[in-house]
Enzyme design. Structure first.
Site, PDB file in Angstrom:
ATOM      1  N   CYS A  32       3.414   9.146  19.309  1.00 13.87           N
ATOM      2  CA  CYS A  32       3.660  10.507  19.819  1.00 13.87           C
ATOM      3  C   CYS A  32       2.848  11.566  19.080  1.00 13.87           C
ATOM      4  O   CYS A  32       2.698  12.686  19.554  1.00 13.87           O
ATOM      5  CB  CYS A  32       5.139  10.844  19.715  1.00 13.87           C
ATOM      6  N   HIS A  67       6.961  18.412  19.964  1.00 14.63           N
ATOM      7  CA  HIS A  67       6.998  17.184  20.763  1.00 14.63           C
ATOM      8  C   HIS A  67       8.326  17.123  21.521  1.00 14.63           C
ATOM      9  O   HIS A  67       9.376  17.409  20.973  1.00 14.63           O
ATOM     10  CB  HIS A  67       6.860  15.997  19.807  1.00 14.63           C
ATOM     11  N   ASN A  90      10.148  11.985  27.429  1.00 17.30           N
ATOM     12  CA  ASN A  90       9.229  11.827  26.302  1.00 17.30           C
ATOM     13  C   ASN A  90       7.956  11.132  26.802  1.00 17.30           C
ATOM     14  O   ASN A  90       7.999   9.964  27.169  1.00 17.30           O
ATOM     15  CB  ASN A  90       9.928  10.999  25.214  1.00 17.30           C
TER      16      ASN A  90
HETATM   17  N1  COA Z   1      23.645   5.566  28.829  1.00 15.20           N
HETATM   18  C1  COA Z   1      24.909   5.443  28.419  1.00 15.20           C
HETATM   19  N2  COA Z   1      25.249   5.106  27.161  1.00 15.20           N
HETATM   20  C2  COA Z   1      24.254   4.875  26.280  1.00 15.20           C
HETATM   21  C3  COA Z   1      22.889   4.983  26.649  1.00 15.20           C
HETATM   22  C4  COA Z   1      22.614   5.334  27.981  1.00 15.20           C
HETATM   23  N3  COA Z   1      21.350   5.476  28.440  1.00 15.20           N
HETATM   24  N4  COA Z   1      22.154   4.688  25.577  1.00 15.20           N
HETATM   25  C5  COA Z   1      22.986   4.430  24.564  1.00 15.20           C
HETATM   26  N5  COA Z   1      24.258   4.521  25.003  1.00 15.20           N
HETATM   27  C6  COA Z   1      25.475   4.316  24.222  1.00 15.20           C
HETATM   28  C7  COA Z   1      25.259   3.383  23.060  1.00 15.20           C
HETATM   29  O1  COA Z   1      25.347   2.045  23.471  1.00 15.20           O
HETATM   30  C8  COA Z   1      26.374   3.785  22.146  1.00 15.20           C
HETATM   31  O2  COA Z   1      27.558   3.182  22.579  1.00 15.20           O
HETATM   32  P1  COA Z   1      28.601   2.586  21.529  1.00 15.20           P
HETATM   33  O3  COA Z   1      29.046   3.750  20.726  1.00 15.20           O
HETATM   34  O4  COA Z   1      29.645   2.010  22.409  1.00 15.20           O
HETATM   35  O5  COA Z   1      27.828   1.577  20.741  1.00 15.20           O
HETATM   36  C9  COA Z   1      26.510   5.281  22.379  1.00 15.20           C
HETATM   37  O6  COA Z   1      25.871   5.532  23.649  1.00 15.20           O
HETATM   38  C10 COA Z   1      25.842   6.129  21.313  1.00 15.20           C
HETATM   39  O7  COA Z   1      24.551   5.598  21.061  1.00 15.20           O
HETATM   40  P2  COA Z   1      23.597   6.233  20.000  1.00 15.20           P
HETATM   41  O8  COA Z   1      22.346   5.438  19.908  1.00 15.20           O
HETATM   42  O9  COA Z   1      24.346   6.523  18.729  1.00 15.20           O
HETATM   43  O10 COA Z   1      23.292   7.623  20.710  1.00 15.20           O
HETATM   44  P3  COA Z   1      22.547   8.848  20.132  1.00 15.20           P
HETATM   45  O11 COA Z   1      23.414  10.041  20.213  1.00 15.20           O
HETATM   46  O12 COA Z   1      21.877   8.556  18.825  1.00 15.20           O
HETATM   47  O13 COA Z   1      21.393   9.057  21.218  1.00 15.20           O
HETATM   48  C11 COA Z   1      19.051   8.645  21.499  1.00 15.20           C
HETATM   49  C12 COA Z   1      20.439   8.046  21.433  1.00 15.20           C
HETATM   50  C13 COA Z   1      18.032   7.535  21.685  1.00 15.20           C
HETATM   51  C14 COA Z   1      18.987   9.601  22.658  1.00 15.20           C
HETATM   52  C15 COA Z   1      18.771   9.418  20.194  1.00 15.20           C
HETATM   53  O14 COA Z   1      19.090   8.616  19.095  1.00 15.20           O
HETATM   54  C16 COA Z   1      17.346   9.846  20.063  1.00 15.20           C
HETATM   55  O15 COA Z   1      16.866  10.663  20.815  1.00 15.20           O
HETATM   56  N6  COA Z   1      16.656   9.363  19.025  1.00 15.20           N
HETATM   57  C17 COA Z   1      15.300   9.742  18.694  1.00 15.20           C
HETATM   58  C18 COA Z   1      14.361   9.424  19.792  1.00 15.20           C
HETATM   59  C19 COA Z   1      12.999   9.855  19.426  1.00 15.20           C
HETATM   60  O16 COA Z   1      12.809  10.942  19.009  1.00 15.20           O
HETATM   61  N7  COA Z   1      12.063   8.970  19.551  1.00 15.20           N
HETATM   62  C20 COA Z   1      10.893   8.855  18.800  1.00 15.20           C
HETATM   63  C21 COA Z   1      10.093   9.972  18.594  1.00 15.20           C
HETATM   64  S1  COA Z   1       8.878   9.806  19.752  1.00 15.20           S
END
Ligand code: COA
Length: 309
Positions: free
Chosen positions: A96, A236, A266
């Site tokens: 990214c 970003h 993204n």
């Molecule tokens: N739909 C429904 N539920 C989902 C899901 C989806 N698409 N994706 C994950 N979940 C669930 C998980 O399984 C988890 O369930 P559990 O509690 O029963 O295990 C719950 O939602 C929370 O998951 P978690 O990973 O803790 O969510 P989060 O709040 O951290 O959000 C992201 C996930 C990926 C959106 C977030 O972590 C993120 O944006 N991270 C950085 C991404 C990024 O910047 N990327 C790289 C830079 S390019």
């Protein structure tokens, strides 16, 4: 592709995606459209806007992790398509951060007089490497391309300061296990997603906010510019919550933060140049304004630049 489209293929909901990421839809390139195709389109529009002749381009840098071929570079494909026969072309693999990295390299080359007019591109077809069986990642990504023309400036305008850093110790937080020379595809390769993007989102999230904030502070301090002097902050577009946390930490008020993640998701290296282009065409940046760009991605790697527009 909307959040409702995702409800049909994985166990997710529009509500979850919107509240956790801010994304409503993303653009998916057709099967036949490649990263180089999108890049060429973006370059044509950038060159048009800059009123620049193809003979004058002597440097082409493309940030991408989804090149058309493993060999040669995407930048060479773009060079050929646009007939940029006077240029050196190469790719930057910085996920990214690829566009900002390319911009910083172009700026350094131009500042030393090595090159005079560069095309810097960020382009990705992430739909080709997203794992559509993994709901935790597939909903995040989209396809796109953006490009800028960089040239020497006769006044004080341009890239005032920049900062790039990586931490290879964290490479397994965001990676693709299969497809390189260490773990090549084999005829027996079982589809288990290891040839697609894997990301530990929660861990990446924490490092992203902390390091992007430090990167922005770094470029501001080096130029003796305060956050209140920034006319537009163009981060970003990975997650709305990351953007908001970052702006809050840096004390940049919401009206000075550019966001278009809702429409594109993204798009990795393409995210900052697409956002810059939209902000520019919408008239949100005036000549002389301070603009800060910042990005973060797989490596892990991050970088920022302060631009006097
Ligand atoms: N739909 C429904 N539920 C989902 C899901 C989806 N698409 N994706 C994950 N979940 C669930 C998980 O399984 C988890 O369930 P559990 O509690 O029963 O295990 C719950 O939602 C929370 O998951 P978690 O990973 O803790 O969510 P989060 O709040 O951290 O959000 C992201 C996930 C990926 C959106 C977030 O972590 C993120 O944006 N991270 C950085 C991404 C990024 O910047 N990327 C790289 C830079 S390019």
């Amino acid at each position: 592709m909307t959040n409702l489209d995702f409800e049909k293929i994985v166990d997710t909901s529009d509500e979850w995606i919107t509240t956790r990421t801010g994304i409503k839809e993303r653009h998916i390139a057709s099967d036949t459209m490649t990263t180089a195709d999108m890049s060429v389109e973006a370059c044509k529009r950038a060159m048009d806007m800059a009123k620049c002749r193809k003979e004058d381009i002597d440097l082409v840098i493309c940030g991408t992790v989804t090149p058309d071929y493993r060999l040669p570079s995407n930048a060479c494909m773009i060079q050929k398509e646009l007939g940029l026969t006077n240029a050196l072309a190469f790719d930057v693999v910085a996920a990214c951060t690829g566009f900002i990295n390319g911009l910083v390299i172009a700026n350094s080359y131009i500042s030393t007089g090595l090159y005079k007019k560069a095309l810097v591109i960020g382009a990705e077809k992430l739909s080709a490497i997203a794992n559509y069986k993994d709901r935790t990642t597939c909903v995040l990504f989209g396809d796109g391309a953006g490009a800028v023309v960089v040239e020497p400036s006769a006044n004080e305008r341009g890239i005032v300061s920049s900062f790039m850093k990586s931490d290879g110790r964290l490479w397994q937080l965001l990676w693709m296990e299969v497809g390189g020379i260490k773990n090549p595809y084999t005829p027996e390769f079982p589809y288990d997603g290891s040839d697609k993007i894997f990301m530990n989102g929660a861990e990446v999230f924490k490092v992203a906010v902390k390091e992007m904030a430090k990167a922005v502070e770094n470029v501001l301090e080096k130029a003796n510019v305060s956050p209140s002097d920034i006319a537009l902050f163009v981060p970003h577009q990975a997650n709305l919550r990351i953007i908001d946390a970052l702006a809050k930490r840096l004390k940049i008020s919401p009206e000075r933060v550019f966001k278009n993640i809702e429409k594109y998701g993204n798009t990795s290296a393409a995210s900052v140049p697409i956002a810059l282009d939209e902000a520019n065409r919408e008239g949100r940046i005036k000549p002389g304004d301070y603009v800060v760009v910042v990005a973060f991605g797989g490596g892990l790697i991050w970088g920022s630049a302060l631009i006097k527009w």
